[in-house]
Design an enzyme around this catalytic site. Structure first.
Site, short mmCIF file in Angstrom:
data_model
loop_
_atom_site.label_atom_id
_atom_site.label_comp_id
_atom_site.label_asym_id
_atom_site.label_seq_id
_atom_site.Cartn_x
_atom_site.Cartn_y
_atom_site.Cartn_z
N GLY D 148 118.37 63.14 72.09
CA GLY D 148 117.61 62.81 70.90
C GLY D 148 116.31 62.14 71.27
CB CYS D 149 113.05 61.90 69.53
SG CYS D 149 113.68 61.68 67.86
CE1 TYR D 150 113.12 56.36 66.33
CE2 TYR D 150 114.67 57.84 65.26
CZ TYR D 150 113.54 57.04 65.20
OH TYR D 150 112.83 56.94 64.04
CB SER D 153 111.65 56.45 73.15
OG SER D 153 112.47 55.90 72.12
#
Lengths: 345, 345, 345, 345
Positions: D148-150, D153
């Protein structure tokens, strides 16, 4: 009618003061000053005001301002107010200062964050203008140090819980996000449209001057030294500020107690809206208003409380709270001039 | 107190009506309706209104609305108002309709642009609610067809010059730009943030339904058939509309005469501000207000007049003008509820 | 490999040149200069470039630049290039100048719009770098005057129709809209985020310096004096430019002929995309690319053609077209360095 | 050439895959599928791609896709991939799935956050595609669950410090902010321009499905149960994600050790840029790229580390990392197709 003057009327906070005071039912805006725009009608600087405010900016003079006003709002960069406020106080004027110059009680703390203070006596007597917390003191104050925008958004949610013993003051983190108007109207590379648009970033991480301001107030309210980790961010929007706050719950504190504590504390504070129904605060809900909306959730897995507070940085974070403080000082309805129905979007 | 109801209160124009009427000193907002949100407090749909408006949306019923209101604002998609307005008129209610259903005098023109009209008689008796132009007719109207946002921004600058014989009506071009709120609150691909942000485009080029609306009014005022070339564009902002208008000057008309004509025409119209000092209109100057600012320049090299007009599409372009029309209909101060000091930014 | 230098590499157009040239398969970026940032790595000024471009800005010296480069891009404010380009030409360098200094053939026209020109001889020999129109001349040019962003977006759609005799050159209007990056990187009040966001406005109405630039080229192509009415606007977005063009169709010209004329004209121009399928150009479709998309509609009621063209003001409107010109000058594939697949959004 | 197919090519992540693969020097994009747009050229759905990608969307069929591709990217909503991936694997295809369906090792964790899983065996064998951390495993994987993107990061900054024993895993907080494109292309009220612009808000506070994904990986890397408090926010921008991370330093860890640990760990990872020079990461610096920039500060007063990481949510947070994983799986240069020089702004 309260006669009011705005010193430094052409910055964003100053212009917002002009807007609010010009529409205030119990106040008369009698003088506005600007170094840069002396002699220019404010409606030339902000054409939106055309047909509504016909005042002309004047160069600041303590005599002229003193003659025309009962209360003076100083919306200047820090360091300037400490030079002019003492004379206004000598004239018996009441002052709401929007800079940092009268926010601290400790000269050492101020001087560590800013520069030497030349009116320490007056600073020590000034009252911190967080309206909902210090109403009683504000009422009688000669000088009110209007809070910074970040501290307003951080302190309003935290103070009730600290006083209520619900959170561990050693665990505090404030992750704050501000619209660009907070950076003011002076041209600079960092606030150019092309540098901000499609950009999101932190700045002055753990090094922002609003941090010691928060710490002093938190320490006072907690009765013990408190240091909050504070990280501000810049959001590609104009008005609005959101602080996400993290704290460990203490003892048997839970979401219900948090909600009850906040609701009780702000029961008689019309500008603070507690989102007990689970609503998530959104800067759009307070845009252009003097409200502070506070929501919260508990991370049950580790007993951490998350609070979200939103304000309009130019209103509750600056000009609106300043007028709210004037209302308190002059025993007027606290919401006078600040009660307009908000824009839905 | 004028008792007012808003039918269709949860769209952007409807919510803006709620905002204005809830703060109107001479009106009382007594009922709001919504199909989608019946039973839901408006402050749940628009949390900004929390603590300010405590009305609950109800399903529409002509009896309930009729009982509670003297004036009814219908803020519905076209085709619905023609079905409910006749009954309201039979009850003696006065109606301001924000859709296209009562804007046209010619049923043929309406039906060419929209669909068959089921209340042609009433339509023909309705008054076009361009407040500054049709005050006298609006005053006595049972039904006011509130103008489209684009026509408002196009007609206010052009009509005085057409009536004054200063411009060639065969040469008219309107290049208009609108913020996204004009597209309404129904989710659609074309108004998703990611599709609009960093995007600028025209749409419905020479084929927008507001074009025949403009043509009908321009023709009426000119006394001769007029067709304006009209191209709308979508701007990545929320509120605001700017129309850039092009027309050949006639005879010895020049910039000075244009400015004089506009100033004279709108001398007693507080919401129209003519930029005779060369100021360039900016949507930011009218954001959230009922103003229309009009500026102009002459391209001396070819005798072409360029006019720029700005409005807030949700206020002067919809809800604000609707309330202005109510004020006229009920012989109240035309600016009542619309006089707040504008935000400087 | 073509050795290329960028003089003035830290403005937005200069940095965009750095991006394109650093990724160009047939060129090597050998020197970049900056007065303000001499000694600073470009990746400190634009951290996006970190790990991709390791050049350090140097102060400009004609010898150093001349030694390192075959072609020099001058991305400086007008008036500076006329001072340095002659020396570079004497060294046998080829120059693409992105300022206005070498765009005009008529010194009088240049001097009326800008200031006295100190290198008129060279200016008269320079070639106007509108790549698709002047390929042949560009190929052999010592100095190319790279077109302004507005003229690029206006001239590409109009020239084929003028040459094809389809439109009346006495009826031309260009209503153009630009993103904010076009205003450059120097801090100024007018490009501050808070002044631009939620703002839409025109500026320099009928008085922009790109107007005589357009007129000179239109006149040359038409063979008769042409003056276009030109009004630029500022859009709250970063990159992107749209021009909406209005012209009367001549004789039996219609939409089909317009589409055919444009398609034929640009058949071998890969960067120009004609929207013959009715698609409406959108700045988002050309963001970050060297494309110019052209769409059109005919207002049948009055025989007026409406054209919409979009470019990225920093690419086809500046750095991209400059590199396209370099490709032409050095007989490379015209799309080299400019062929990356565009971002879908 | 690696033959690649994209299943679900018209969502934002799918279209970004199309962009990257169409420009990939070592891959050929051979098939794209879309339920909604079957039969439609992708350049009609995303006109930016016109002239660059001439593929037509087809309805998904495992045979057709299997015949044309060696690797299949599934860019579908979760629950769909678990239904089609097993058949592709049976055909010997390698799969990079961008949904959550193959990100978890624990079926219980997946099912608690999503819904029952119908391909648990395959899920347990899949590899978590956080490229820099699991390169070795990715290389041999049949199925990669793209992060996932979160989580991307959040995990990239934390994992080196956890493995290095520098931070207390009981103290972790991730305050993340995402651009709107992360919410996808399906029209919804919450992503309408007018609801997002000038709005900043948190959502799914402590309840986002990416939280258990982070927890599983953190726990695996720490060797002990870890739960991070995670709060996502929505930023009014299109592309970009920033996570601000808070953790207590352990033992004698300090800023220098943190910087050294990160630099050492990512020494051979060209997409991760450690800001050891004090630079503050900005989403604008990674827009459109596969980079993750990581900066940090220590709050000396309470020994708390603050880290800031930025990615482009559609690139390193989705399509870019997926292609990076393909490169690893096929033993190609890890940066192939992802090495374009970034836009300066």
């Amino acid at each position: 009618m309260i006669r009011a003057a705005v010193v430094g009327a052409t910055g964003y906070a100053g212009a917002e003061l002009v807007r609010i005071l010009a529409g205030h039912p119990g106040a008369e805006l009698t003088a506005i000053t600007s170094r840069q725009y002396a002699g220019v009608p404010i409606s030339k600087v902000y054409p939106a005001l055309g047909g509504h405010v016909d005042l002309v900016c004047e160069a600041y003079s303590p005599e002229a301002v003193g003659k025309k006003a009962d209360v003076v709002f100083t919306a200047l960069p820090h360091k300037l107010p400490m030079e002019i406020v003492p004379e206004l106080v000598r004239q018996g004027k009441r002052v709401v200062d929007l800079s940092a110059d009268f926010r601290f009680r400790s000269a050492a703390a101020y001087e560590a964050a800013y520069q030497p203070h030349t009116a320490v006596d007056l600073m020590e007597k000034a009252v911190y203008g967080l309206s909902e917390i210090y109403r009683k003191e504000i009422k009688g104050a000669a000088v009110v140090g209007n809070p910074g925008c970040y501290p307003t958004s951080v302190l309003l949610p935290l103070i009730p819980l600290i006083k209520g013993g619900l959170i561990d003051t050693g665990s505090l983190v404030a992750d704050s996000k501000s619209g660009v108007s907070g950076a003011g109207r002076s041209p600079s590379l960092t606030t150019l449209f092309s540098e901000v648009h499609e950009s999101f970033k932190s700045y002055k991480v753990t090094a922002h001057r609003h941090n010691p301001e928060m710490d002093e107030v938190l320490t006072r309210e907690a009765g013990d030294p408190v240091h909050i980790t504070f990280v501000p961010h810049l959001v590609p929007m104009n008005r609005g500020m959101l602080s996400t706050l993290y704290a460990r719950l203490k003892g048997d504190a839970d979401g219900k107690k948090v909600g009850q504590c906040l609701s009780d504390f702000y029961e008689k504070s019309p500008f603070v809206r507690i989102c007990n129904d689970g609503r998530i605060p959104d800067t759009l809900h307070v845009r252009g208003t003097n409200h502070c909306d506070i929501g919260f959730r508990v991370d049950e897995k580790n007993g951490r409380l998350v609070m979200m507070s939103v304000i309009d940085n130019l209103v509750k974070g600056a000009a609106g709270q300043a007028v709210q403080n004037m209302n308190i000082m002059f025993d007027t309805d606290e919401t006078a001039g600040l009660a307009a129905v908000p824009y839905p979007i």
